[in-house]
Design an enzyme around this catalytic site. Structure first.
Site, PDB file in Angstrom:
ATOM      1  N   LYS A   1       0.836  -1.203   0.000  1.00 42.05           N
ATOM      2  CA  LYS A   1       0.000   0.000   0.000  1.00 42.05           C
ATOM      3  C   LYS A   1       0.876   1.260   0.000  1.00 42.05           C
ATOM      4  O   LYS A   1       0.614   2.214  -0.742  1.00 42.05           O
ATOM      5  CB  LYS A   1      -0.945  -0.018   1.217  1.00 42.05           C
ATOM      6  CG  LYS A   1      -2.045  -1.073   1.095  1.00 42.05           C
ATOM      7  CD  LYS A   1      -2.846  -1.282   2.378  1.00 42.05           C
ATOM      8  CE  LYS A   1      -3.817  -2.452   2.214  1.00 42.05           C
ATOM      9  NZ  LYS A   1      -4.593  -2.780   3.425  1.00 42.05           N
TER      10      LYS A   1
ATOM     11  N   GLN B   1      -4.438  -1.704   9.761  1.00 46.68           N
ATOM     12  CA  GLN B   1      -4.422  -3.028   9.126  1.00 46.68           C
ATOM     13  C   GLN B   1      -4.982  -4.072  10.089  1.00 46.68           C
ATOM     14  O   GLN B   1      -4.609  -4.119  11.264  1.00 46.68           O
ATOM     15  CB  GLN B   1      -2.980  -3.377   8.705  1.00 46.68           C
ATOM     16  CG  GLN B   1      -2.855  -4.656   7.891  1.00 46.68           C
ATOM     17  CD  GLN B   1      -3.510  -4.584   6.506  1.00 46.68           C
ATOM     18  OE1 GLN B   1      -3.664  -3.504   5.929  1.00 46.68           O
ATOM     19  NE2 GLN B   1      -3.902  -5.731   5.974  1.00 46.68           N
TER      20      GLN B   1
ATOM     21  N   ASP C   1     -10.802   2.879   4.294  1.00 47.20           N
ATOM     22  CA  ASP C   1     -11.090   1.438   4.202  1.00 47.20           C
ATOM     23  C   ASP C   1     -12.598   1.184   4.122  1.00 47.20           C
ATOM     24  O   ASP C   1     -13.026   0.078   3.783  1.00 47.20           O
ATOM     25  CB  ASP C   1     -10.559   0.717   5.451  1.00 47.20           C
ATOM     26  CG  ASP C   1      -9.313  -0.106   5.174  1.00 47.20           C
ATOM     27  OD1 ASP C   1      -9.122  -0.518   4.016  1.00 47.20           O
ATOM     28  OD2 ASP C   1      -8.543  -0.334   6.127  1.00 47.20           O
TER      29      ASP C   1
HETATM   30  N1  GUN Z   1      -7.000  -6.993   6.367  1.00 45.67           N
HETATM   31  C1  GUN Z   1      -7.365  -7.702   5.273  1.00 45.67           C
HETATM   32  N2  GUN Z   1      -7.853  -6.883   4.318  1.00 45.67           N
HETATM   33  C2  GUN Z   1      -7.788  -5.637   4.814  1.00 45.67           C
HETATM   34  C3  GUN Z   1      -8.140  -4.366   4.286  1.00 45.67           C
HETATM   35  O1  GUN Z   1      -8.645  -4.202   3.156  1.00 45.67           O
HETATM   36  N3  GUN Z   1      -7.897  -3.306   5.098  1.00 45.67           N
HETATM   37  C4  GUN Z   1      -7.378  -3.450   6.348  1.00 45.67           C
HETATM   38  N4  GUN Z   1      -7.210  -2.351   7.096  1.00 45.67           N
HETATM   39  N5  GUN Z   1      -7.062  -4.607   6.873  1.00 45.67           N
HETATM   40  C5  GUN Z   1      -7.252  -5.702   6.099  1.00 45.67           C
END
Ligand code: GUN
Length: 292
Positions: A52, A96, A119
Site C-alpha cells: 500500500k 491493518q 477502508d
Molecule cells: N485486512 C485484510 N484486508 C484488509 C483491508 O482491506 N484493510 C485493512 N485495514 N485490513 C485488512
C-alpha cells in the site's frame, strides 16, 4: 476461458490516478496523504501494508507508516487514531486488520473519523453503502465491482453466490452485487460455514465470489460450465518449493476450475492489486473532500 488480469487493470487505474493527482496539485490542491497503522509483524499484514505504501509513491501520494509492537495497548492505539483524525496533513488512514486479541477491533474502527475512513469499515460508511449514499466502500468488494465492469461482465439478473460473510468482504460484496444498476442487479445468496448443500448452491451460480479464506475450497464439481469465478483467498501455504517457504493460495482450485469458467481471477494477480488501487482511489476522494 478468459483470465481476469487484476494487475493489468490496477496499473491502468494507477496511471489515471497519478494524472488526477498531478492535475489536482497543479490546480493548487495538496498532495493526497495516506497513513497506515500496522500492529505486530504478521507476514501477510506487513506485506500488504508495504504494498500500500509503495503504491502511494507510484501515484504521487505522500504516506506515513506507523508501526506498533504486538504488545501495544488499546489506549495507545486510540490516541494515535485521535492524532491522525486531527492531523490536517493526513487525508485518510487505515488500521491493518487483524489486530491482536487484547484489542477490541470494533472499538478501533469506530474511533476513526468516517471522513478519513478510506477502508470504508466505519459503521457510518457501511450504513451509507447499504442505502446507496456516497461513501467510502470497502476496498476489496469495490475493487471486484471494478473488475466486473472493466471486463463488461453481465450482472443483471445473474445468480451470484458469495462464499463468506466477513464484514470487510462477504457482507459488503453481497450488498454491492444486489444494488440497482451496473454492475449489480444480481440475485445474491450468501453461503457460510452453516450453509446446507453449499456445493449445490455454488453449482447454480452464474457468478461465484470465494471469500472464505480456505485454500482450494472451490473445486470443479461445484462450478457450472461458463460461470464467472472471483477468488478473494490469499492464504500462505507452507512449501519447500519457494525461497520464502510458502506460496499464496486462493480459495479456488484454479487448475481444475479454470477450464469450466467464462472468466476467472488468478491468485496472485487478480483481486489483490484491485484492493490496493481502490484504497488509493478512496484516498484521492478523501483529499478532494468529495465524501463530505
Ligand atoms: N485486512 C485484510 N484486508 C484488509 C483491508 O482491506 N484493510 C485493512 N485495514 N485490513 C485488512
Amino acid at each position: 476461458m478468459k483470465l481476469i488480469d487484476g494487475k493489468k487493470v490496477s496499473e491502468h487505474i494507477k496511471t489515471q490516478i497519478a494524472q488526477e493527482v498531478k492535475d489536482f496539485v497543479a490546480a493548487g490542491g495538496k498532495k493526497p496523504h495516506l497513513a497506515a497503522i500496522l500492529v505486530g509483524n504478521d507476514g501477510g499484514s506487513v506485506t500488504y501494508v508495504n504494498h500500500k505504501v509503495k503504491a502511494c509513491e507510484q501515484v504521487g501520494f505522500d504516506s506515513t507508516l506507523q508501526t506498533f509492537d504486538e504488545s501495544v495497548s488499546e489506549q495507545e492505539l486510540l490516541e494515535k487514531i485521535k492524532e491522525f483524525n486531527e492531523n490536517p496533513i493526513i487525508d485518510g488512514f487505515i488500521v491493518q486488520l487483524p489486530l491482536p486479541k487484547h484489542i477490541n477491533e470494533q472499538k478501533i474502527i469506530e474511533a476513526i473519523d468516517p471522513i478519513k475512513d478510506v477502508d470504508g469499515f466505519h459503521p457510518i460508511n457501511v450504513g451509507k453503502m447499504m442505502i446507496g449514499l456516497p461513501c467510502f466502500k470497502s476496498a476489496t468488494p469495490a475493487g471486484i465491482m471494478q473488475l466486473l465492469s472493466f471486463y463488461s461482465i453481465e450482472t443483471a439478473g445473474k445468480k451470484c453466490v458469495v462464499i463468506g460473510r466477513s464484514n470487510i468482504v462477504g457482507k459488503p460484496m453481497s450488498v454491492l452485487l444486489a444494488q440497482k444498476g451496473y454492475p449489480g442487479d444480481c440475485t445474491v445468496t450468501i453461503c457460510h460455514s452453516r450453509t446446507k448443500n453449499l456445493a449445490e448452491e455454488c453449482k447454480r451460480a452464474d457468478i461465484i465470489i470465494a471469500a472464505l479464506g480456505s485454500p482450494e475450497f472451490v473445486t470443479a464439481d461445484m462450478v457450472k460450465e461458463g460461470a464467472v469465478v472471483i477468488d478473494v483467498g490469499t492464504t500462505r501455504v507452507p512449501t519447500n518449493e519457494t525461497k520464502s517457504g510458502w506460496r499464496l493460495k486462493g480459495d479456488v482450485k484454479f487448475d481444475e476450475v479454470a477450464p469450466k469458467c467464462s472468466y476467472i481471477t488468478p491468485v496472485p494477480g487478480g483481486v489483490g492489486p484491485m484492493t490496493i488501487v481502490t484504497l488509493l482511489r478512496n484516498t484521492l476522494q478523501a483529499a478532494k473532500k468529495q465524501m463530505c
